[in-house]
Write a protein that holds these residues in place. Structure first.
Motif, PDB file in Angstrom:
ATOM      1  N   THR A 200       0.940  -1.176   0.009  1.00  0.00           N
ATOM      2  CA  THR A 200       0.153   0.044   0.522  1.00  0.00           C
ATOM      3  C   THR A 200       0.839   1.062   0.357  1.00  0.00           C
ATOM      4  OG1 THR A 200      -2.186   1.250   1.419  1.00  0.00           O
ATOM      5  CG2 THR A 200       0.046  -0.173   2.815  1.00  0.00           C
ATOM      6  N   ASP A 201       0.355   2.388  -0.713  1.00  0.00           N
ATOM      7  CA  ASP A 201       1.090   3.552  -1.003  1.00  0.00           C
ATOM      8  C   ASP A 201       0.501   4.780   0.447  1.00  0.00           C
ATOM      9  OD1 ASP A 201      -1.133   4.660  -1.891  1.00  0.00           O
ATOM     10  OD2 ASP A 201      -0.935   4.384  -3.728  1.00  0.00           O
ATOM     11  N   GLY A 202       0.276   4.015   1.387  1.00  0.00           N
ATOM     12  CA  GLY A 202      -0.861   4.616   2.301  1.00  0.00           C
ATOM     13  C   GLY A 202      -1.282   6.021   1.814  1.00  0.00           C
ATOM     14  N   TYR A 206      -3.663   1.135  -3.631  1.00  0.00           N
ATOM     15  CA  TYR A 206      -2.768  -0.651  -2.914  1.00  0.00           C
ATOM     16  C   TYR A 206      -2.435  -1.905  -4.135  1.00  0.00           C
ATOM     17  CZ  TYR A 206      -7.448  -2.494  -2.370  1.00  0.00           C
ATOM     18  OH  TYR A 206      -8.877  -3.420  -3.010  1.00  0.00           O
ATOM     19  N   THR A 265       0.712   6.641   8.876  1.00  0.00           N
ATOM     20  CA  THR A 265       1.504   6.710   7.969  1.00  0.00           C
ATOM     21  C   THR A 265       2.014   4.945   7.562  1.00  0.00           C
ATOM     22  OG1 THR A 265       2.078   8.949   8.135  1.00  0.00           O
ATOM     23  CG2 THR A 265       3.636   7.730   6.421  1.00  0.00           C
ATOM     24  N   ARG A 267       3.425   3.069   4.435  1.00  0.00           N
ATOM     25  CA  ARG A 267       3.784   2.884   2.789  1.00  0.00           C
ATOM     26  C   ARG A 267       4.745   1.928   3.106  1.00  0.00           C
ATOM     27  NH1 ARG A 267       5.089   9.064   1.392  1.00  0.00           N
ATOM     28  NH2 ARG A 267       3.207  10.038   1.581  1.00  0.00           N
ATOM     29  N   ALA A 313       5.433   2.976  -4.198  1.00  0.00           N
ATOM     30  CA  ALA A 313       4.394   3.091  -2.701  1.00  0.00           C
ATOM     31  C   ALA A 313       5.065   3.582  -1.491  1.00  0.00           C
ATOM     32  CB  ALA A 313       4.080   1.558  -2.346  1.00  0.00           C
ATOM     33  N   GLY A 316       4.413   7.316  -2.338  1.00  0.00           N
ATOM     34  CA  GLY A 316       2.904   7.592  -1.779  1.00  0.00           C
ATOM     35  C   GLY A 316       1.802   7.805  -3.058  1.00  0.00           C
TER      36      GLY A 316
END
Length: 422
Positions: A200-202, A206, A265, A267, A313, A316
């Motif tokens: 997931t990139d936060g 995802y 957060t 990532r 990722a 972000g």
């Protein structure tokens, strides 16, 4: 891109193998690495939790991205340590790493966001009498989990209520040190398990990696003591499109959205330890990194540039990057030291690795001593193979296991057999 990979096990060997294949990898360093990771990059004698030494190495070598293999640096806050630096870190913040670092936090997170999991309560020494009463409301077997990190040994599954009461007291008295100052008691779930990995990139983006199933018990037929993992298989037959649609809707989406809603957060990789209870997925636990030995099959079946995905990722924004799955089956069989998971000898000479074909050997507990490859850990080498089926891949891995030898070598001969009947 210059990459620093932290860790020394089979998971890191598989990650190093995959990272080294990326066309955007200019240099790969593994800290500390093991006797096999030097084939994919340069080993560096730095502990993954020595942030000051890592910081100096990053600056001295113009590292662009840190990939964190194991959980300890994440729980200790390596993402936060480098947050103001230009180097990218693949992994969650310290707050996000609490999903693995604190089972009580993870269970509370799941309850708050409506994610299906076992009924539970948490107890300390001051509330032990309440713990006894809660145990009486459950059916055997009883599950007791140390709240904190306990090197994979902090979970007890007990058949007797009297023994469960006794174990609760012993855990709160320091059985696992500070890790069991709080103990999570939960109902036992009966079903078949699998491991789902999400990058997931936060920011809501995802990708789901290939699903795997690992085998924790030392003995065949899932008997004996728990280990760090004796083998793994991917894909998992019961994790079909219907099952995974439920996983996505009920678990992945609420987890990703819940982290954002809580201002955390995150990532990097989320490891969902799942159990299928009558076809319905429930979360047993979260981990905040890739699994071991699942990574040894998941990387084989990840048919995309993992570096490109991790970089996106960590920045972000996964955008429209695709994570493709190789359609072949992958199986890994772990060779372990005699005596493991109890006390075991080290320094046993390993032979035959040069004879292996059609199988990738991911080193886990090996070292090079005076030019010779020797054992240095309980789990020594994972033999990972592709195949057209579980049986086909197993045949290749077992053939490789037969070529590799060291005194006391042990492995399970039934990896994947349960799935072949599905």
């Amino acid at each position: 891109m210059k990459i620093l990979l932290l860790g020394s096990g089979g998971r890191e060997s598989a990650l190093a193998w995959k990272i080294s294949q990326s066309p955007i990898t200019d240099a790969l360093f593994i800290a500390p690495g093991n006797g096999g990771t030097g084939a994919y990059g340069t080993n560096v004698n730095i502990r993954p939790t020595d942030f000051e030494s890592i910081d100096k190495f990053v600056k001295d070598n113009a590292i662009d991205m840190i990939v964190v293999g194991n959980e300890d640096p994440l729980v200790a806050g390596i993402y936060d340590y480098f947050e103001s630096d230009p180097v990218l870190v693949v992994g969650p913040s310290k707050a996000g790493a609490a999903l693995e670092g604190s089972k009580d936090f993870a269970k509370d997170f799941m309850t708050r966001h409506g994610i299906p999991t076992a009924r539970y309560r948490s107890f300390t020494a001051g509330t032990i009498e309440e713990g006894y009463r809660f145990l009486e409301t459950l059916r055997a077997p009883y599950v007791l989990k140390a709240d904190g990190l306990a090197a994979g040994k902090g979970v007890l599954i007990i058949d007797s209520l009297d023994e469960a009461r006794r174990s609760l007291r012993e855990m709160l008295d320091g059985m696992f040190g500070n890790a069991s100052a709080t103990v999570v008691v939960e109902e036992f779930l009966s079903g078949i398990e699998c491991s789902v990995f999400v990058l997931t990139d936060g920011n809501g983006g995802y990708r789901v990696l290939p699903v795997a199933k690992d085998y924790k018990r030392i003995g065949e037929g899932d008997t004996g003591l728990n280990t760090g993992g004796m083998g793994a298989v991917s894909p998992v037959p019961f994790a079909d499109d219907v099952f995974m649609a439920k996983v996505t809707e009920r678990i992945i989406e609420p987890t990703v959205k819940g982290l954002i809603a809580d201002g955390i957060t995150y990532r990097g990789f989320i490891f969902l330890g799942l159990i299928s209870v009558g076809g319905e997925p429930m979360v047993i636990e979260y981990n905040v990194r890739m699994g071991d030995p699942e990574t040894e099959v998941v990387m084989l079946r990840t048919d995309s540039d993992i570096v490109e995905l991790m970089q996106a990722a960590a920045k972000g924004d996964l955008g429209d990057l695709e994570l493709r799955h190789d359609p072949r089956t992958a199986v890994t069989v772990m060779m372990v030291s005699g005596g493991y998971p109890g006390p075991y000898p080290k320094g046993k000479i390993i032979t035959g690795t040069d004879k292996v074909a059609d199988t990738i050997l991911f080193h886990a507990g090996t070292a090079v001593d005076d030019g010779r490859l020797v054992t240095s850990g309980g789990r020594v080498i994972a033999a990972s193979s592709y195949g057209s089926s579980i049986a086909d891949a197993l045949e290749r891995s077992f053939r490789a296991v037969g070529e590799v030898d060291f005194e006391g070598k042990y492995y399970r001969r039934d990896i994947g057999r349960d799935l072949m009947a599905l």
